[in-house]
Write a protein that holds these residues in place. Structure first.
Motif, PDB file in Angstrom:
ATOM      1  N   ARG A 275      -1.358 -41.806 -37.520  1.00  0.00           N
ATOM      2  CA  ARG A 275      -2.521 -41.009 -37.064  1.00  0.00           C
ATOM      3  C   ARG A 275      -3.535 -40.824 -38.190  1.00  0.00           C
ATOM      4  O   ARG A 275      -4.062 -39.735 -38.388  1.00  0.00           O
TER       5      ARG A 275
ATOM      6  N   TYR B  24      -5.124 -28.285 -36.513  1.00  0.00           N
ATOM      7  CA  TYR B  24      -3.951 -28.945 -35.930  1.00  0.00           C
ATOM      8  C   TYR B  24      -3.824 -28.696 -34.419  1.00  0.00           C
ATOM      9  O   TYR B  24      -3.665 -29.638 -33.632  1.00  0.00           O
TER      10      TYR B  24
ATOM     11  N   TYR C 137       9.025 -37.540 -29.401  1.00  0.00           N
ATOM     12  CA  TYR C 137       7.763 -38.234 -29.141  1.00  0.00           C
ATOM     13  C   TYR C 137       7.870 -39.112 -27.893  1.00  0.00           C
ATOM     14  O   TYR C 137       7.055 -40.001 -27.687  1.00  0.00           O
TER      15      TYR C 137
ATOM     16  N   HIS D   6       8.888 -30.744 -27.328  1.00  0.00           N
ATOM     17  CA  HIS D   6       8.055 -30.811 -28.537  1.00  0.00           C
ATOM     18  C   HIS D   6       6.595 -30.605 -28.148  1.00  0.00           C
ATOM     19  O   HIS D   6       5.781 -30.156 -28.947  1.00  0.00           O
TER      20      HIS D   6
ATOM     21  N   HIS E 125      11.619 -24.642 -33.860  1.00  0.00           N
ATOM     22  CA  HIS E 125      10.352 -24.691 -34.592  1.00  0.00           C
ATOM     23  C   HIS E 125       9.675 -23.345 -34.310  1.00  0.00           C
ATOM     24  O   HIS E 125       9.166 -23.132 -33.204  1.00  0.00           O
TER      25      HIS E 125
ATOM     26  N   THR F  55       4.293 -29.334 -45.444  1.00  0.00           N
ATOM     27  CA  THR F  55       3.481 -29.167 -44.231  1.00  0.00           C
ATOM     28  C   THR F  55       2.414 -28.098 -44.470  1.00  0.00           C
ATOM     29  O   THR F  55       1.254 -28.278 -44.070  1.00  0.00           O
TER      30      THR F  55
ATOM     31  N   ASP G 103       9.945 -32.326 -43.305  1.00  0.00           N
ATOM     32  CA  ASP G 103       9.215 -32.324 -42.024  1.00  0.00           C
ATOM     33  C   ASP G 103       8.495 -33.655 -41.806  1.00  0.00           C
ATOM     34  O   ASP G 103       7.491 -33.708 -41.087  1.00  0.00           O
TER      35      ASP G 103
ATOM     36  N   PRO H  18       4.225 -38.049 -38.303  1.00  0.00           N
ATOM     37  CA  PRO H  18       2.927 -38.734 -38.453  1.00  0.00           C
ATOM     38  C   PRO H  18       1.714 -37.812 -38.401  1.00  0.00           C
ATOM     39  O   PRO H  18       0.587 -38.281 -38.573  1.00  0.00           O
TER      40      PRO H  18
HETATM   41  O1  NIG Z   1       7.125 -29.995 -37.368  1.00  0.00           O
HETATM   42  N1  NIG Z   1       5.232 -28.710 -35.236  1.00  0.00           N
HETATM   43  C1  NIG Z   1       5.674 -29.553 -34.512  1.00  0.00           C
HETATM   44  N2  NIG Z   1       6.114 -30.747 -34.842  1.00  0.00           N
HETATM   45  C2  NIG Z   1       5.841 -31.392 -36.088  1.00  0.00           C
HETATM   46  C3  NIG Z   1       4.549 -32.097 -36.072  1.00  0.00           C
HETATM   47  C4  NIG Z   1       4.558 -33.236 -35.195  1.00  0.00           C
HETATM   48  C5  NIG Z   1       3.278 -34.014 -35.175  1.00  0.00           C
HETATM   49  O2  NIG Z   1       2.199 -33.487 -35.490  1.00  0.00           O
HETATM   50  O3  NIG Z   1       3.412 -35.189 -34.821  1.00  0.00           O
HETATM   51  C6  NIG Z   1       6.009 -30.434 -37.216  1.00  0.00           C
HETATM   52  O4  NIG Z   1       5.075 -30.105 -37.955  1.00  0.00           O
END
Ligand code: NIG
Ligand code: FE
Length: 411
Positions: free
Chosen positions: A86, A99, A149, A182, A247, A295, A321, A324
């Motif tokens: 990405r 985000y 995903y 997710h 999460h 992150t 973490d 992509p």
């Molecule tokens: O842990 N927060 C949710 N999931 C991932 C990010 C996944 C993505 O942006 O592809 C995380 O940060």
């Protein structure tokens, strides 16, 4: 494989024990100076220090050349299986998008979902294998890998099959986590409740039957899954015998950490926005804090209150973490730097946070996470005299050699 000697270790630094380290225990590491380790069939059988020798004979000798040795690092939170990348989000972020804006507009995770659904199992296998090789080369010897995903039965199972195949084929110990919730997939837009229901009724039983995951995780977040939906899914997963992860409090605190505490989840992860009540619930429920400082760095957010969590008796782990979107880096050495600089943890607390605490949070605490007699011989020889050096240098790979189950896997 036989008997292997690691000789001439300048300093062997390791937490001890097979349990999650909390409070003052988090900062306790054993330091053996001038040490040797004897390994038999991939397991540590003897450790001596102060110039004393372990008993031979040996089939193979590894000379540590007076350097630092630690247990292999454990990356307890990754999303390493994904289609595409990405990189176009960099320009979107420069233009001011954040985000959750990108996700709400159908991009972000949902963009990776499209590319992951399109990818063949073979493509995903080869790509993920490359990531595992890279992780090993920077000192990670065990990790967790989440699905999430695919967001439909077929694609989620494809991801878990890739993780399962690599767990068998690759030297890395890999623990699979199902992260079906997710994001709400496009087919279920505005119908998150129905997606959770479908996941519980149709996907979880298949994963259980085929033993494709050890843990179940959910993204409990504003505009994603609320606490009530998360509770429904996690309760269903718990009743089927899965371990639980959440999460939680990544961007907004909407009750994820309180839920993790109540359900005694193995870990709550992210925690940037955690509140007092979330911390109290986690301490009470014995939940490990899986902190993800790279992150925070990459999203330009604040950092989770890791030091405060240690003071409150919550075991703190740190992970990459790797994914992509919010953290396109698998470099756990950078996480170590951030643990000291941003969380203000001591080097000893940091080592615990990247070895035994994540090992326990992914169910491997009996086997890995410390260098002790009876543990798997997963070890890192560092180009450094002490662990302070690993906390201090950043941006370079400080690994000299990696040993997995008693065998050199990098030279
Ligand atoms: O842990 N927060 C949710 N999931 C991932 C990010 C996944 C993505 O942006 O592809 C995380 O940060
Ligand atoms: Fe994540």
């Amino acid at each position: 494989m036989g008997r292997v000697l690691i000789k001439n270790i300048g300093c062997l630094q390791t937490p001890e024990g097979s349990y999650s380290h909390k409070g003052s225990k988090q900062g306790e590491n054993k330091k053996y100076i001038n040490a040797e380790i004897a390994i038999e069939d991939g397991v540590i059988v003897e450790i001596k220090s102060g110039g004393r020798k372990v008993s031979g004979p040996f089939d193979e000798e590894i000379d540590a050349e007076g350097k630092l040795v630690t247990p292999g690092l454990v990356d307890g939170h990754t999303h390493m299986v994904f289609g595409g990348y990405r990189q176009h989000e960099v320009a979107m972020k420069l233009a001011g998008a954040d985000y959750l804006d990108i996700l709400r507009a159908g991009g972000g995770i949902l963009d990776t979902v499209r590319k992951t659904r399109e990818a063949s199992k073979e493509e995903l296998y080869e790509k993920t294998k490359g990531f595992l090789d890279e992780m090993l080369s920077i000192g990670v010897t065990s990790c967790e890998a989440k699905s999430g995903y695919g967001l439909d039965k077929e694609s989620e199972i494809k991801m878990l099959e890739v993780i399962g195949d690599l767990a068998e084929d690759h030297p890395m110990d890999v623990v699979p986590t199902f992260l079906g919730p997710h994001a709400v997939p496009p087919e279920y837009e505005g119908r998150g409740d129905e997606y959770i229901e479908m996941t519980c009724q149709e996907i979880l039983p298949e994963i259980r039957k085929r033993n494709l995951a050890v843990y179940c995780d959910v993204f409990c977040e504003d505009s994603v899954f609320n606490a009530e939906q998360s509770r429904k899914y996690l309760t269903c997963a718990r009743d089927m015998g899965f371990g639980l992860k959440v999460h939680a409090d990544e961007i907004e605190a909407i009750g994820g950490t309180e839920l993790a505490g109540e359900l005694e989840a193995a870990s709550a992860e992210h925690l940037i926005a955690i509140t007092e009540s979330g911390m109290d619930a986690m301490a009470k429920g014995g939940v490990t804090a899986m902190c993800l400082p790279a992150t925070s760095f990459y999203l330009n957010k604040t950092f989770a209150p890791a030091k405060e969590m240690i003071e409150k008796g919550i075991p703190v782990a740190m992970a990459s973490d790797f994914n992509p979107g919010s953290c396109p880096s698998l470099n756990l050495q950078f996480v170590i730097n951030l643990g000291c600089l941003k969380y203000k943890l001591t080097p000893e607390e940091v080592l615990t946070a990247v070895t035994i605490n994540p090992a326990c949070a992914i169910g491997l605490g009996e086997k890995v996470g410390t260098a002790e007699v009876g543990k798997q011989a997963d070890l890192v020889i560092w180009n450094a005299p002490d662990f302070e050096m690993i906390c201090y240098r950043f941006g370079s790979n400080m690994v000299d050699r990696v040993i997995k189950k008693g065998s050199l896997v990098t030279a």
